[in-house]
Design a protein around this motif. Structure first.
Motif, PDB file in Angstrom:
ATOM      1  N   PHE A 227       5.960 -29.666 -61.459  1.00 17.40           N
ATOM      2  CA  PHE A 227       5.352 -28.542 -62.160  1.00 17.40           C
ATOM      3  C   PHE A 227       3.995 -28.922 -62.725  1.00 17.40           C
ATOM      4  CE2 PHE A 227       9.823 -27.922 -61.998  1.00 17.40           C
ATOM      5  CZ  PHE A 227       9.999 -26.569 -61.839  1.00 17.40           C
ATOM      6  N   GLY A 228       3.098 -27.949 -62.747  1.00 20.08           N
ATOM      7  CA  GLY A 228       1.784 -28.136 -63.349  1.00 20.08           C
ATOM      8  C   GLY A 228       1.495 -26.991 -64.288  1.00 20.08           C
ATOM      9  N   MET A 229       0.483 -27.159 -65.130  1.00 16.45           N
ATOM     10  CA  MET A 229       0.144 -26.131 -66.102  1.00 16.45           C
ATOM     11  C   MET A 229      -1.362 -25.870 -66.073  1.00 16.45           C
ATOM     12  SD  MET A 229       0.847 -26.068 -70.214  1.00 16.45           S
ATOM     13  CE  MET A 229      -0.436 -27.222 -70.641  1.00 16.45           C
ATOM     14  N   ALA A 230      -1.701 -24.605 -66.220  1.00 13.62           N
ATOM     15  CA  ALA A 230      -3.101 -24.198 -66.319  1.00 13.62           C
ATOM     16  C   ALA A 230      -3.216 -23.208 -67.473  1.00 13.62           C
ATOM     17  CB  ALA A 230      -3.573 -23.556 -65.019  1.00 13.62           C
ATOM     18  N   VAL A 231      -4.413 -23.129 -68.052  1.00 10.79           N
ATOM     19  CA  VAL A 231      -4.624 -22.249 -69.185  1.00 10.79           C
ATOM     20  C   VAL A 231      -5.808 -21.328 -68.905  1.00 10.79           C
ATOM     21  CG1 VAL A 231      -5.130 -22.128 -71.659  1.00 10.79           C
ATOM     22  CG2 VAL A 231      -3.721 -23.989 -70.766  1.00 10.79           C
ATOM     23  N   CYS A 232      -5.564 -20.042 -68.995  1.00  5.79           N
ATOM     24  CA  CYS A 232      -6.552 -18.972 -68.985  1.00  5.79           C
ATOM     25  C   CYS A 232      -7.624 -19.086 -67.895  1.00  5.79           C
ATOM     26  CB  CYS A 232      -7.170 -18.832 -70.368  1.00  5.79           C
ATOM     27  SG  CYS A 232      -7.825 -17.165 -70.667  1.00  5.79           S
ATOM     28  N   ASN A 233      -8.835 -19.460 -68.256  1.00  2.37           N
ATOM     29  CA  ASN A 233      -9.941 -19.485 -67.302  1.00  2.37           C
ATOM     30  C   ASN A 233      -9.730 -20.491 -66.176  1.00  2.37           C
ATOM     31  OD1 ASN A 233     -12.532 -18.419 -66.523  1.00  2.37           O
ATOM     32  ND2 ASN A 233     -13.438 -20.332 -67.210  1.00  2.37           N
TER      33      ASN A 233
ATOM     34  N   MET B 136       5.172 -25.631 -58.557  1.00  2.00           N
ATOM     35  CA  MET B 136       5.034 -24.457 -59.415  1.00  2.00           C
ATOM     36  C   MET B 136       3.957 -24.716 -60.454  1.00  2.00           C
ATOM     37  SD  MET B 136       7.760 -22.547 -61.944  1.00  2.00           S
ATOM     38  CE  MET B 136       8.815 -22.001 -60.600  1.00  2.00           C
ATOM     39  N   VAL B 137       3.031 -23.780 -60.551  1.00  2.00           N
ATOM     40  CA  VAL B 137       2.003 -23.811 -61.591  1.00  2.00           C
ATOM     41  C   VAL B 137       2.347 -22.720 -62.596  1.00  2.00           C
ATOM     42  CG1 VAL B 137      -0.441 -23.447 -62.112  1.00  2.00           C
ATOM     43  CG2 VAL B 137       0.214 -24.664 -60.024  1.00  2.00           C
ATOM     44  N   VAL B 138       2.450 -23.089 -63.854  1.00  2.00           N
ATOM     45  CA  VAL B 138       2.650 -22.096 -64.908  1.00  2.00           C
ATOM     46  C   VAL B 138       1.313 -21.911 -65.609  1.00  2.00           C
ATOM     47  CG1 VAL B 138       5.116 -22.469 -65.174  1.00  2.00           C
ATOM     48  CG2 VAL B 138       3.545 -23.862 -66.488  1.00  2.00           C
ATOM     49  N   LEU B 139       0.948 -20.665 -65.808  1.00  2.00           N
ATOM     50  CA  LEU B 139      -0.367 -20.306 -66.304  1.00  2.00           C
ATOM     51  C   LEU B 139      -0.225 -19.274 -67.408  1.00  2.00           C
ATOM     52  CD1 LEU B 139      -3.502 -19.685 -66.081  1.00  2.00           C
ATOM     53  CD2 LEU B 139      -2.868 -18.087 -64.284  1.00  2.00           C
ATOM     54  N   GLY B 140      -0.801 -19.546 -68.549  1.00  2.00           N
ATOM     55  CA  GLY B 140      -0.855 -18.563 -69.624  1.00  2.00           C
ATOM     56  C   GLY B 140      -2.295 -18.120 -69.815  1.00  2.00           C
ATOM     57  N   TYR B 141      -2.482 -16.823 -70.055  1.00  2.00           N
ATOM     58  CA  TYR B 141      -3.847 -16.321 -70.246  1.00  2.00           C
ATOM     59  C   TYR B 141      -3.828 -15.041 -71.064  1.00  2.00           C
ATOM     60  CZ  TYR B 141      -2.785 -12.838 -66.681  1.00  2.00           C
ATOM     61  OH  TYR B 141      -2.208 -11.798 -65.990  1.00  2.00           O
ATOM     62  N   ASN B 142      -4.966 -14.716 -71.636  1.00  2.00           N
ATOM     63  CA  ASN B 142      -5.175 -13.412 -72.269  1.00  2.00           C
ATOM     64  C   ASN B 142      -6.599 -12.990 -71.933  1.00  2.00           C
ATOM     65  OD1 ASN B 142      -6.217 -15.426 -73.976  1.00  2.00           O
ATOM     66  ND2 ASN B 142      -5.959 -14.175 -75.805  1.00  2.00           N
ATOM     67  N   THR B 143      -6.713 -11.853 -71.270  1.00  2.00           N
ATOM     68  CA  THR B 143      -8.017 -11.396 -70.801  1.00  2.00           C
ATOM     69  C   THR B 143      -8.248  -9.953 -71.260  1.00  2.00           C
ATOM     70  OG1 THR B 143      -7.826 -12.816 -68.849  1.00  2.00           O
ATOM     71  CG2 THR B 143      -9.458 -11.049 -68.759  1.00  2.00           C
ATOM     72  N   PRO B 144      -9.379  -9.708 -71.913  1.00  2.00           N
ATOM     73  CA  PRO B 144      -9.683  -8.347 -72.359  1.00  2.00           C
ATOM     74  C   PRO B 144      -9.782  -7.369 -71.179  1.00  2.00           C
ATOM     75  CG  PRO B 144     -11.122  -9.922 -73.440  1.00  2.00           C
ATOM     76  CD  PRO B 144     -10.400 -10.667 -72.353  1.00  2.00           C
ATOM     77  N   SER B 145      -9.376  -6.146 -71.423  1.00  2.00           N
ATOM     78  CA  SER B 145      -9.450  -5.099 -70.399  1.00  2.00           C
ATOM     79  C   SER B 145     -10.882  -4.736 -70.057  1.00  2.00           C
ATOM     80  CB  SER B 145      -8.713  -3.838 -70.864  1.00  2.00           C
ATOM     81  OG  SER B 145      -7.353  -4.117 -71.083  1.00  2.00           O
ATOM     82  N   VAL B 146     -11.798  -4.973 -70.990  1.00  2.00           N
ATOM     83  CA  VAL B 146     -13.209  -4.641 -70.791  1.00  2.00           C
ATOM     84  C   VAL B 146     -14.020  -5.929 -70.816  1.00  2.00           C
ATOM     85  CG1 VAL B 146     -15.188  -3.392 -71.747  1.00  2.00           C
ATOM     86  CG2 VAL B 146     -12.905  -2.378 -71.859  1.00  2.00           C
ATOM     87  N   ASN B 147     -14.915  -6.061 -69.863  1.00  2.00           N
ATOM     88  CA  ASN B 147     -15.809  -7.206 -69.806  1.00  2.00           C
ATOM     89  C   ASN B 147     -16.995  -6.941 -70.731  1.00  2.00           C
ATOM     90  OD1 ASN B 147     -17.714  -9.167 -69.138  1.00  2.00           O
ATOM     91  ND2 ASN B 147     -17.250  -9.087 -66.949  1.00  2.00           N
TER      92      ASN B 147
END
Length: 150
Positions: free
Chosen positions: A5-11, A29-40
């Protein structure tokens, strides 16, 4: 479970190197957590549909090109006054989304997976030991910005 397993964060999800570094370690398996605004904030005309498209494109390409599952888990709702587009999904090693959130609200996204699904492409088209030619990658590892050809 015996998996790798590997992990990545957001960008991190937007950079092919993120997945390749893990792919070279046999990640399943890569697990990735992110939070991205709906508007750029830098390109207001880019709506949430385009942002979700680019998100999916990145995680699907990373999964396929490294024959790994990607579990992309999004924060949704509103944070600091900014709506977040959500878009949690589970991507199969062949690049297909096998489960995805349907709304921008909190959702549980699940799928039954078999880590052995990573093997076929790791042993054929993405057999790095047979197909990578690192002698041609000097530009990738030797420069950071754009250098125009002479």
């Amino acid at each position: 479970m015996g998996g790798i397993f590997g992990m990545a964060v957001c960008n991190d999800r937007r950079w092919p190197e993120t997945y390749r570094v893990m792919g070279l370690q046999g990640v399943e398996m890569v697990v990735l957590g992110y939070n991205t605004p709906s508007v750029n904030s830098q390109k207001a005309e880019e709506g949430p549909e385009k942002r979700l498209f680019h998100h999916n494109l990145s995680v699907q390409a990373g999964a396929y090109q490294n024959s790994t599952f990607v579990i992309a888990t999004a924060k949704c709702g509103v944070e600091d006054g900014f709506p977040l587009f959500g878009g949690s999904c589970i991507v199969h090693p062949d690049g297909e989304i096998i489960a995805a959130a349907k709304t921008e609200d909190d959702e549980l996204v699940v799928a039954t997976i078999d880590l052995d699904d990573t093997k076929f492409n790791k042993e054929t088209i993405f057999d790095f030991a047979r197909h990578r030619r690192i002698e041609h990658y000097g530009r990738i590892t030797g420069q950071t910005g754009v250098e125009l050809p002479e």
